[in-house]
Design an enzyme around this catalytic site. Structure first.
Site, PDB file in Angstrom:
ATOM      1  N   LEU A  19      22.591  59.963 -90.436  1.00 26.53           N
ATOM      2  CA  LEU A  19      23.221  60.669 -89.312  1.00 26.53           C
ATOM      3  C   LEU A  19      24.365  59.859 -88.733  1.00 26.53           C
ATOM      4  O   LEU A  19      25.345  60.427 -88.234  1.00 26.53           O
ATOM      5  CB  LEU A  19      22.182  60.979 -88.233  1.00 26.53           C
ATOM      6  CG  LEU A  19      21.009  61.854 -88.693  1.00 26.53           C
ATOM      7  CD1 LEU A  19      20.123  62.232 -87.514  1.00 26.53           C
ATOM      8  CD2 LEU A  19      21.496  63.101 -89.422  1.00 26.53           C
ATOM      9  N   TYR A 140       5.667  55.168 -85.926  1.00 29.97           N
ATOM     10  CA  TYR A 140       7.073  55.538 -85.714  1.00 29.97           C
ATOM     11  C   TYR A 140       7.195  56.470 -84.500  1.00 29.97           C
ATOM     12  O   TYR A 140       8.024  56.246 -83.604  1.00 29.97           O
ATOM     13  CB  TYR A 140       7.594  56.204 -86.986  1.00 29.97           C
ATOM     14  CG  TYR A 140       8.894  56.951 -86.837  1.00 29.97           C
ATOM     15  CD1 TYR A 140      10.083  56.293 -86.559  1.00 29.97           C
ATOM     16  CD2 TYR A 140       8.928  58.347 -86.994  1.00 29.97           C
ATOM     17  CE1 TYR A 140      11.279  56.997 -86.435  1.00 29.97           C
ATOM     18  CE2 TYR A 140      10.109  59.048 -86.882  1.00 29.97           C
ATOM     19  CZ  TYR A 140      11.277  58.371 -86.589  1.00 29.97           C
ATOM     20  OH  TYR A 140      12.452  59.065 -86.471  1.00 29.97           O
ATOM     21  N   LYS A 144       9.029  55.940 -80.708  1.00 28.74           N
ATOM     22  CA  LYS A 144       9.987  56.846 -80.061  1.00 28.74           C
ATOM     23  C   LYS A 144       9.484  57.250 -78.676  1.00 28.74           C
ATOM     24  O   LYS A 144      10.286  57.439 -77.755  1.00 28.74           O
ATOM     25  CB  LYS A 144      10.243  58.075 -80.946  1.00 28.74           C
ATOM     26  CG  LYS A 144      10.949  57.762 -82.267  1.00 28.74           C
ATOM     27  CD  LYS A 144      12.370  57.257 -82.043  1.00 28.74           C
ATOM     28  CE  LYS A 144      13.145  57.120 -83.346  1.00 28.74           C
ATOM     29  NZ  LYS A 144      14.504  56.606 -83.150  1.00 28.74           N
TER      30      LYS A 144
HETATM   31  P1  NAI Z   1      18.644  56.178 -91.272  1.00 27.99           P
HETATM   32  O1  NAI Z   1      17.433  55.395 -91.619  1.00 27.99           O
HETATM   33  O2  NAI Z   1      19.462  56.756 -92.360  1.00 27.99           O
HETATM   34  O3  NAI Z   1      19.594  55.302 -90.321  1.00 27.99           O
HETATM   35  C1  NAI Z   1      19.118  54.394 -89.394  1.00 27.99           C
HETATM   36  C2  NAI Z   1      20.059  53.214 -89.361  1.00 27.99           C
HETATM   37  O4  NAI Z   1      19.550  52.276 -88.408  1.00 27.99           O
HETATM   38  C3  NAI Z   1      20.174  52.493 -90.696  1.00 27.99           C
HETATM   39  O5  NAI Z   1      21.533  52.434 -91.098  1.00 27.99           O
HETATM   40  C4  NAI Z   1      19.603  51.120 -90.426  1.00 27.99           C
HETATM   41  O6  NAI Z   1      20.271  50.068 -91.115  1.00 27.99           O
HETATM   42  C5  NAI Z   1      19.771  50.992 -88.927  1.00 27.99           C
HETATM   43  N1  NAI Z   1      18.816  50.041 -88.369  1.00 27.99           N
HETATM   44  C6  NAI Z   1      17.474  50.012 -88.513  1.00 27.99           C
HETATM   45  N2  NAI Z   1      16.959  48.954 -87.891  1.00 27.99           N
HETATM   46  C7  NAI Z   1      18.003  48.290 -87.327  1.00 27.99           C
HETATM   47  C8  NAI Z   1      18.104  47.109 -86.570  1.00 27.99           C
HETATM   48  N3  NAI Z   1      17.024  46.360 -86.276  1.00 27.99           N
HETATM   49  N4  NAI Z   1      19.312  46.716 -86.159  1.00 27.99           N
HETATM   50  C9  NAI Z   1      20.421  47.452 -86.461  1.00 27.99           C
HETATM   51  N5  NAI Z   1      20.395  48.571 -87.194  1.00 27.99           N
HETATM   52  C10 NAI Z   1      19.184  48.990 -87.612  1.00 27.99           C
HETATM   53  O7  NAI Z   1      18.138  57.337 -90.277  1.00 27.99           O
HETATM   54  P2  NAI Z   1      18.868  58.674 -89.849  1.00 27.99           P
HETATM   55  O8  NAI Z   1      18.262  59.792 -90.577  1.00 27.99           O
HETATM   56  O9  NAI Z   1      20.321  58.491 -89.883  1.00 27.99           O
HETATM   57  O10 NAI Z   1      18.373  58.784 -88.328  1.00 27.99           O
HETATM   58  C11 NAI Z   1      19.132  58.213 -87.285  1.00 27.99           C
HETATM   59  C12 NAI Z   1      18.276  58.198 -86.036  1.00 27.99           C
HETATM   60  O11 NAI Z   1      17.834  59.510 -85.747  1.00 27.99           O
HETATM   61  C13 NAI Z   1      17.022  57.342 -86.172  1.00 27.99           C
HETATM   62  O12 NAI Z   1      16.776  56.684 -84.936  1.00 27.99           O
HETATM   63  C14 NAI Z   1      15.937  58.334 -86.457  1.00 27.99           C
HETATM   64  O13 NAI Z   1      14.672  57.877 -85.996  1.00 27.99           O
HETATM   65  C15 NAI Z   1      16.421  59.548 -85.698  1.00 27.99           C
HETATM   66  N6  NAI Z   1      15.950  60.801 -86.261  1.00 27.99           N
HETATM   67  C16 NAI Z   1      16.505  61.295 -87.417  1.00 27.99           C
HETATM   68  C17 NAI Z   1      16.073  62.497 -87.922  1.00 27.99           C
HETATM   69  C18 NAI Z   1      16.689  63.125 -89.120  1.00 27.99           C
HETATM   70  O14 NAI Z   1      16.331  64.256 -89.432  1.00 27.99           O
HETATM   71  N7  NAI Z   1      17.603  62.494 -89.833  1.00 27.99           N
HETATM   72  C19 NAI Z   1      14.966  63.243 -87.279  1.00 27.99           C
HETATM   73  C20 NAI Z   1      14.459  62.598 -86.076  1.00 27.99           C
HETATM   74  C21 NAI Z   1      14.948  61.438 -85.597  1.00 27.99           C
HETATM   75  C1  15L Z   2      12.319  61.982 -88.531  1.00 28.15           C
HETATM   76  O1  15L Z   2      12.058  61.492 -87.434  1.00 28.15           O
HETATM   77  C2  15L Z   2      12.953  61.185 -89.601  1.00 28.15           C
HETATM   78  O2  15L Z   2      13.825  60.215 -89.087  1.00 28.15           O
HETATM   79  C3  15L Z   2      13.674  62.030 -90.621  1.00 28.15           C
HETATM   80  O3  15L Z   2      13.950  61.236 -91.774  1.00 28.15           O
HETATM   81  C4  15L Z   2      12.843  63.240 -91.023  1.00 28.15           C
HETATM   82  O4  15L Z   2      11.702  62.821 -91.690  1.00 28.15           O
HETATM   83  C5  15L Z   2      12.469  64.029 -89.777  1.00 28.15           C
HETATM   84  O5  15L Z   2      11.873  63.216 -88.789  1.00 28.15           O
HETATM   85  C6  15L Z   2      11.521  65.185 -90.072  1.00 28.15           C
HETATM   86  O6  15L Z   2      10.563  65.357 -89.332  1.00 28.15           O
HETATM   87  O7  15L Z   2      11.800  65.931 -91.013  1.00 28.15           O
END
Ligand code: NAI
Ligand code: 15L
Length: 270
Positions: A19, A140, A144
């Site tokens: 994202l 996880y 959150k």
């Molecule tokens: P992702 O795993 O692709 O990106 C997360 C980024 O955070 C990674 O680039 C990683 O290197 C960085 N990161 C992790 N730990 C770190 C640290 N200690 N210091 C600095 N950077 C760190 O996840 P995505 O899918 O891009 O999600 C982004 C955010 O949105 C996350 O917080 C995730 O929990 C939340 N989210 C995403 C969903 C989705 O459908 N993609 C659904 C619900 C929540």
């Molecule tokens: C999340 O919180 C995760 O970050 C994402 O990778 C998906 O698994 C999403 O939830 C989901 O519920 O599909």
């Protein structure tokens, strides 16, 4: 701040993630300067960007990262179920470091990527609103919940405004039957972040992030002041999804609970 203005400098964490890459392309519309950060490689900074590699668990580095910023879009962190230690460092210590830095630097607005997994143990037959008690479906999800509660405290005590986005599933396409309910298109994600940055007087708001899908598990009426009106829907992808993924058995927890497979993931610590 209103929509005719831009922020001076927005900090985007998690900018190397799925994202984060999307928001890195789209947030420049909302700020004169975009500071992008991650612990992973960010590549070269584009014009109008500052790129800072930073581990969220490093308190003094996070303090420096936030200097000069007037809003934070906090998407960095562990994004799946994992062992406790990485979740502790990235999502609990990391979010605490972020809010302390935000407080010390006088940042007024944070948009925090929470997750639908704070309420993953509600059933798919239930419709919940943002006031429903949390029912996290793993460590996880618990992390959150910590971020949501910490941001509530920083508003009540210090006046830092936060919009917590309980994002459903934000990916390029719908990948399975559960995602028919949880899908959040990238355009709707960007719109949700835009509304969260510019809506006045958000205080501390929690909002679910889903597109205008036919199947709805979440009621955002208490967050109407954010002004988020999703435009996309998973419906156009139903035929492909249903032909490629057979229905689950009626007693399969993956098809019973809103959190889907997360309710069975881990624990990974012995
Ligand atoms: P992702 O795993 O692709 O990106 C997360 C980024 O955070 C990674 O680039 C990683 O290197 C960085 N990161 C992790 N730990 C770190 C640290 N200690 N210091 C600095 N950077 C760190 O996840 P995505 O899918 O891009 O999600 C982004 C955010 O949105 C996350 O917080 C995730 O929990 C939340 N989210 C995403 C969903 C989705 O459908 N993609 C659904 C619900 C929540
Ligand atoms: C999340 O919180 C995760 O970050 C994402 O990778 C998906 O698994 C999403 O939830 C989901 O519920 O599909």
């Amino acid at each position: 701040m209103n929509e005719s203005q831009k922020y001076s400098r927005i900090l985007l964490t998690g900018a190397a993630g799925g994202l984060g890459k999307v928001l890195r392309q789209r947030l420049p519309a909302f700020a004169q300067t975009l500071r992008v950060s991650d612990r992973a490689d960010l590549g070269a900074a584009a014009p109008g960007e500052e790129a800072v590699v930073c581990d969220l668990a490093d308190r003094s580095a996070v303090h420096r990262l936030v200097e000069g910023v007037d809003a934070v879009v906090h998407f960095g962190g562990i994004s799946l179920e994992d062992r406790f230690e990485p979740i502790l460092q990235s999502n609990i210590v990391g979010v605490f470091n972020m809010y302390e830095a935000v407080r010390k630097h006088g940042v007024k607005r944070v948009v925090f990527a929470s997750s639908n997994h704070v309420t993953g143990f509600y059933k798919q037959t239930q419709k919940i609103d943002t006031a429903a008690p949390v029912r996290p479906d793993g460590l996880y999800g618990v992390s959150k919940c910590f971020g949501e509660n910490l941001s509530r405290f920083y508003f009540d005590r210090h006046g830092v405004e936060t919009v917590c986005l309980r994002i459903g599933s934000s990916f390029p396409v719908v990948k399975d039957r559960r995602m028919m309910a949880t899908y959040l298109s990238y355009d709707d994600l960007v719109e949700l972040v835009r509304c969260s940055l510019f809506a006045p007087d958000v205080g501390h708001t929690i909002i679910f992030g889903a597109s205008d899908n036919t199947t709805k598990w979440w009621d955002n009426s208490a967050a109407a002041h954010i002004g988020f009106k999703p435009k996309d829907s998973s419906e156009g992808q139903r035929a492909r999804v249903e032909s490629s993924s057979p229905p689950l058995q009626p007693n399969d927890p993956v098809g019973i609970y809103q959190g889907g497979a997360f309710v069975l993931a881990g624990p990974f610590d012995d």
